[in-house]
Motif scaffolding. Sequence first.
Motif, PDB file in Angstrom:
ATOM      1  N   GLU A 137       0.850  -1.191   0.000  1.00 36.65           N
ATOM      2  CA  GLU A 137       0.000   0.000   0.000  1.00 36.65           C
ATOM      3  C   GLU A 137       0.886   1.242   0.000  1.00 36.65           C
ATOM      4  OE1 GLU A 137      -1.115   2.171   3.172  1.00 36.65           O
ATOM      5  OE2 GLU A 137      -0.904   0.638   4.738  1.00 36.65           O
ATOM      6  N   SER A 138       0.262   2.412  -0.241  1.00 37.15           N
ATOM      7  CA  SER A 138       1.004   3.674  -0.167  1.00 37.15           C
ATOM      8  C   SER A 138       0.076   4.801   0.272  1.00 37.15           C
ATOM      9  CB  SER A 138       1.634   4.015  -1.520  1.00 37.15           C
ATOM     10  OG  SER A 138       0.633   4.158  -2.526  1.00 37.15           O
ATOM     11  N   THR A 139      -0.819   4.497   1.227  1.00 35.15           N
ATOM     12  CA  THR A 139      -1.819   5.466   1.662  1.00 35.15           C
ATOM     13  C   THR A 139      -1.193   6.815   2.000  1.00 35.15           C
ATOM     14  OG1 THR A 139      -3.204   3.671   2.533  1.00 35.15           O
ATOM     15  CG2 THR A 139      -3.668   5.910   3.327  1.00 35.15           C
ATOM     16  N   PHE A 140      -0.071   6.779   2.707  1.00 34.14           N
ATOM     17  CA  PHE A 140       0.620   8.018   3.080  1.00 34.14           C
ATOM     18  C   PHE A 140       2.024   8.054   2.464  1.00 34.14           C
ATOM     19  CE2 PHE A 140      -2.617   7.549   6.414  1.00 34.14           C
ATOM     20  CZ  PHE A 140      -3.231   8.795   6.316  1.00 34.14           C
ATOM     21  N   GLY A 141       2.067   7.731   1.181  1.00 25.75           N
ATOM     22  CA  GLY A 141       3.342   7.630   0.490  1.00 25.75           C
ATOM     23  C   GLY A 141       3.888   8.939  -0.035  1.00 25.75           C
ATOM     24  N   LEU A 142       3.966   9.947   0.827  1.00 24.38           N
ATOM     25  CA  LEU A 142       4.626  11.213   0.523  1.00 24.38           C
ATOM     26  C   LEU A 142       5.494  11.600   1.720  1.00 24.38           C
ATOM     27  CD1 LEU A 142       1.800  13.436  -1.068  1.00 24.38           C
ATOM     28  CD2 LEU A 142       3.672  12.285  -2.265  1.00 24.38           C
ATOM     29  N   PRO A 143       6.629  12.282   1.493  1.00 22.32           N
ATOM     30  CA  PRO A 143       7.534  12.623   2.599  1.00 22.32           C
ATOM     31  C   PRO A 143       6.916  13.513   3.672  1.00 22.32           C
ATOM     32  CG  PRO A 143       8.658  12.858   0.483  1.00 22.32           C
ATOM     33  CD  PRO A 143       7.208  12.634   0.174  1.00 22.32           C
ATOM     34  N   ILE A 144       5.837  14.223   3.364  1.00 22.70           N
ATOM     35  CA  ILE A 144       5.218  15.110   4.365  1.00 22.70           C
ATOM     36  C   ILE A 144       4.573  14.315   5.495  1.00 22.70           C
ATOM     37  CG2 ILE A 144       4.807  17.037   2.800  1.00 22.70           C
ATOM     38  CD1 ILE A 144       1.897  16.094   2.581  1.00 22.70           C
ATOM     39  N   TYR A 145       4.326  13.033   5.262  1.00 26.25           N
ATOM     40  CA  TYR A 145       3.689  12.216   6.294  1.00 26.25           C
ATOM     41  C   TYR A 145       4.764  11.517   7.116  1.00 26.25           C
ATOM     42  CZ  TYR A 145      -0.558  13.263   3.788  1.00 26.25           C
ATOM     43  OH  TYR A 145      -1.602  13.942   3.195  1.00 26.25           O
ATOM     44  N   TRP A 196       5.776   7.754   5.535  1.00 23.49           N
ATOM     45  CA  TRP A 196       6.749   7.674   4.437  1.00 23.49           C
ATOM     46  C   TRP A 196       7.950   6.812   4.806  1.00 23.49           C
ATOM     47  CZ3 TRP A 196       7.519   8.730  -0.599  1.00 23.49           C
ATOM     48  CH2 TRP A 196       8.817   8.907  -1.062  1.00 23.49           C
ATOM     49  N   ASN A 197       8.549   7.083   5.944  1.00 25.34           N
ATOM     50  CA  ASN A 197       9.731   6.321   6.352  1.00 25.34           C
ATOM     51  C   ASN A 197       9.391   4.867   6.627  1.00 25.34           C
ATOM     52  OD1 ASN A 197      11.617   8.440   6.184  1.00 25.34           O
ATOM     53  ND2 ASN A 197      10.982   9.228   8.182  1.00 25.34           N
ATOM     54  N   GLY A 198       8.219   4.629   7.209  1.00 29.38           N
ATOM     55  CA  GLY A 198       7.802   3.253   7.469  1.00 29.38           C
ATOM     56  C   GLY A 198       7.616   2.461   6.191  1.00 29.38           C
ATOM     57  N   LEU A 199       7.034   3.085   5.181  1.00 31.66           N
ATOM     58  CA  LEU A 199       6.860   2.419   3.892  1.00 31.66           C
ATOM     59  C   LEU A 199       8.209   2.058   3.277  1.00 31.66           C
ATOM     60  CD1 LEU A 199       4.038   4.673   2.366  1.00 31.66           C
ATOM     61  CD2 LEU A 199       3.794   2.272   3.034  1.00 31.66           C
ATOM     62  N   LEU A 200       9.131   3.007   3.321  1.00 33.99           N
ATOM     63  CA  LEU A 200      10.459   2.741   2.745  1.00 33.99           C
ATOM     64  C   LEU A 200      11.175   1.622   3.489  1.00 33.99           C
ATOM     65  CD1 LEU A 200      11.747   6.371   2.052  1.00 33.99           C
ATOM     66  CD2 LEU A 200      10.965   4.687   0.379  1.00 33.99           C
ATOM     67  N   VAL A 228       9.571  -1.793   2.559  1.00 37.95           N
ATOM     68  CA  VAL A 228       9.923  -2.251   1.214  1.00 37.95           C
ATOM     69  C   VAL A 228      11.352  -2.787   1.187  1.00 37.95           C
ATOM     70  CG1 VAL A 228      10.396  -1.476  -1.137  1.00 37.95           C
ATOM     71  CG2 VAL A 228       8.269  -0.795  -0.007  1.00 37.95           C
ATOM     72  N   LYS A 229      12.289  -2.038   1.759  1.00 34.43           N
ATOM     73  CA  LYS A 229      13.685  -2.448   1.735  1.00 34.43           C
ATOM     74  C   LYS A 229      13.907  -3.744   2.520  1.00 34.43           C
ATOM     75  CE  LYS A 229      15.405   2.260   1.056  1.00 34.43           C
ATOM     76  NZ  LYS A 229      16.128   3.416   1.643  1.00 34.43           N
ATOM     77  N   ALA A 230      13.155  -3.921   3.613  1.00 38.33           N
ATOM     78  CA  ALA A 230      13.331  -5.114   4.448  1.00 38.33           C
ATOM     79  C   ALA A 230      12.903  -6.391   3.743  1.00 38.33           C
ATOM     80  CB  ALA A 230      12.559  -4.951   5.756  1.00 38.33           C
ATOM     81  N   THR A 231      12.021  -6.288   2.749  1.00 32.78           N
ATOM     82  CA  THR A 231      11.586  -7.491   2.042  1.00 32.78           C
ATOM     83  C   THR A 231      12.660  -8.018   1.100  1.00 32.78           C
ATOM     84  OG1 THR A 231      10.644  -6.295   0.134  1.00 32.78           O
ATOM     85  CG2 THR A 231       9.204  -6.644   2.057  1.00 32.78           C
TER      86      THR A 231
END
Length: 341
Positions: free
Chosen positions: A132-140, A280-284, A287-290
């Motif tokens: 998902e990318s619900t809050f996929g912007l750096p402002i979040y 944003w940081n959590g999404l990144l 993804v990298k951890a997978t």
Amino acid sequence: MALLQFTDNGLYCPDGDFYIDPWKPVNKAVITHAHSDHARAGSTAYLCHRLTKPLLELRLGAHAYQEVEWNEPVFINGVRISLHPAGHVIGSSQIQLEKEGEVWVVSGDYKTEDDGVSGAFEPVRCNSFITESTFGLPIYNWQPQAVQYAQIGEWILQNQQQGYSSVLLAYSLGKAQRVLQAAAMVTDHIFLHGAVANTNDVLVNAGITLPFAKRVTASVTKDELKKAVVIAPSSVLDSPWLKRFTPYRVAICSGWMQVRGNKRRQNADAGFAISDHADWNGLLQAVKATGAEQVYVTHGFQSAFSRYLQEQGIQAAEVVTQYGEAFETDDVPSSTQEQQP
């Protein structure tokens, strides 16, 4: 042939002949969690986590449900399926599929900070990751939960000192349980809208420990509600149901409150940027951890997030789905008697 395909019915596994979070009725549905945009009625059979099953029964009614624990493998037509904690809400799971060395993971919705009740997010290694990318912007960029809880507690105490009740608007599954924990740190004078109370009853019966709170019913007096905390879904905003709590102040609990303009556009006194989704940081980090070689980005800011991943050297593609369309709606049943003003 890929282990998963994107179809008009949803994410389809042709080898196993099942769908993950389908948005149309199918024969076999594997469900990540019980929110309405990921779990819909009408399918013949459902596979889900043990704690998701009673929530689906509450929302969708009687169906053929198969429950499993996290990390408990199930085989369907030679495809190995396992569920892993997503940290989004209670019972929420990532779905791992594996066959002949090919591994896919469907994140569903998730957050990476452990909220103490939903299960800690577990990175799962895979070849292909659907995120998902619900809050996929750096402002979040969420503040730590302890800070968020302290802010909510301070707001409640300030309202009580000034003679106001505190109405906290939160989705009945997920944020409502977290907001209840925050409120219980400063008061035991807490009431729940029927949709929240019904969800909590199901969770408590399933073995989840939650702070005690009373249900709002027609028999609750105005004196009992003075300076109380009330937790309700956002659908009650500007409704006659709220009048009984006068004088009151309202706070919206949502990640969208990170952007101040959202608070100004709604009839609320306060906003707390508390979310059940990764920032944003959590999404990144997820993804990298997978270690995935291919990432598919779904609902939210999928175009911006997939483009950023590509710039970081990660093969990523945007996928349009129907997830997120029911965001912040609440279809948990509630008692009709409490809807009277």
